[in-house]
Motif scaffolding. Structure first.
Motif, PDB file in Angstrom:
ATOM      1  N   ASP A  13     -38.262  27.685  38.127  1.00  6.70           N
ATOM      2  CA  ASP A  13     -39.296  28.651  37.754  1.00  6.70           C
ATOM      3  C   ASP A  13     -38.746  29.582  36.674  1.00  6.70           C
ATOM      4  N   GLU A  14     -39.367  29.560  35.505  1.00  6.00           N
ATOM      5  CA  GLU A  14     -38.824  30.294  34.361  1.00  6.00           C
ATOM      6  C   GLU A  14     -38.756  31.795  34.608  1.00  6.00           C
ATOM      7  N   GLU A  18     -35.259  33.901  34.730  1.00  5.01           N
ATOM      8  CA  GLU A  18     -34.967  34.981  33.794  1.00  5.01           C
ATOM      9  C   GLU A  18     -34.683  36.286  34.537  1.00  5.01           C
ATOM     10  N   PHE A  19     -35.412  36.533  35.617  1.00  4.18           N
ATOM     11  CA  PHE A  19     -35.182  37.741  36.417  1.00  4.18           C
ATOM     12  C   PHE A  19     -33.778  37.728  37.009  1.00  4.18           C
ATOM     13  N   GLU A  20     -33.382  36.591  37.563  1.00  5.16           N
ATOM     14  CA  GLU A  20     -32.055  36.474  38.170  1.00  5.16           C
ATOM     15  C   GLU A  20     -30.964  36.589  37.108  1.00  5.16           C
ATOM     16  N   ARG A  21     -31.199  35.961  35.955  1.00  2.00           N
ATOM     17  CA  ARG A  21     -30.224  36.039  34.863  1.00  2.00           C
ATOM     18  C   ARG A  21     -30.021  37.477  34.412  1.00  2.00           C
ATOM     19  N   SER A  36     -33.093  22.636  36.120  1.00  2.00           N
ATOM     20  CA  SER A  36     -33.206  21.514  37.059  1.00  2.00           C
ATOM     21  C   SER A  36     -31.850  21.218  37.674  1.00  2.00           C
ATOM     22  N   GLY A  37     -31.885  20.476  38.790  1.00  2.00           N
ATOM     23  CA  GLY A  37     -30.641  20.105  39.441  1.00  2.00           C
ATOM     24  C   GLY A  37     -29.797  19.189  38.579  1.00  2.00           C
ATOM     25  N   GLY A  38     -30.450  18.234  37.895  1.00  2.00           N
ATOM     26  CA  GLY A  38     -29.714  17.315  37.035  1.00  2.00           C
ATOM     27  C   GLY A  38     -29.016  18.028  35.895  1.00  2.00           C
ATOM     28  N   GLU A  39     -29.725  18.965  35.268  1.00  2.00           N
ATOM     29  CA  GLU A  39     -29.130  19.735  34.175  1.00  2.00           C
ATOM     30  C   GLU A  39     -27.946  20.556  34.683  1.00  2.00           C
TER      31      GLU A  39
END
Length: 217
Positions: A13-14, A18-21, A36-39
């Motif tokens: 969720d963008e 961004e909030f967490e970042r 994503s998990g893969g990324e």
């Protein structure tokens, strides 16, 4: 901080990402993000991170799969999982797979920073101490308690108790008066890592509603 601490935030969720970042960056952490998990798995294999903040529910490779894959490959970086449902099976699974801590979404920045501090063995800043709860009873842990069960339903309850007792997650017990909620609570406590500490009972009904939150939290 003694040095820049690199944190990977993994959230599909963008707005949440961004909030967490931003919350971590404002506290001095060096933050990179993955959607994503893969990324995230690719970034973990190719970069040096000191901690990971990981959402459980994501499309494709979800947080649990990422956690299992990373721990299975020998990864030892602290991983703090996020879940929108407190006490869900996802949290139990995550803790068993090697999660360091968990937080409930939406994340409170102070809780996030406190969890991050614990992950690095630091003492988080403490809020002013609240008054101790009133009308409470403290039971010292008994030397032995036996949870006797024979029916199929109670054996399922016993297996569930065994699953969650060794995890650090909130547990909500629901049922009519007299069905044995306190018995189950005591059994969880007895089997938990806190078994040597007191079993604390608080009669919430005896606390005035306007004081309940301030007394307990």
């Amino acid at each position: 901080m003694e040095r820049d601490v690199a944190v990977l935030v993994v959230d599909d969720d963008e707005s949440s990402r961004e909030f967490e970042r931003e919350a971590l960056a404002m506290a001095g952490y060096q933050v990179r993000t993955a959607a994503s998990g893969g990324e995230a798995l690719a970034m973990l294999s190719g970069g040096a991170f000191d901690a990971v903040l990981l959402d459980v529910r994501m499309p494709g490779m979800d947080g649990l799969e990422l956690l299992e894959s990373y721990r299975g490959s020998g990864g030892r970086v602290p991983m703090i999982v996020l879940s929108a449902m407190a006490g869900s099976d996802d949290i139990v699974k995550a803790m068993r797979l090697g999660a360091t801590d968990y937080l409930t979404k939406p994340v409170d920045p102070s809780d996030l920073l406190a969890s991050m501090a614990r992950a690095f063995g630091r003492q988080p800043a403490l809020a002013p101490a609240a008054a101790p709860p009133r009308r409470q009873e403290v039971d010292e842990p008994p030397e032995e308690r036996t949870f006797i069960a024979h029916s199929a339903a109670m054996l399922r309850v016993k297996r569930l108790v065994e699953r969650i007792a060794d995890t650090d997650v909130p547990v909500l017990l629901l049922g009519e008066s007299g069905v044995g909620k306190e018995v189950i609570a005591r059994e969880i406590h007895t089997r938990s890592r806190r078994h040597a500490k007191p079993f604390l009972k608080i009669n919430c009904a005896a606390l005035p509603s306007e004081l309940l939150e301030s007394e307990l939290f």
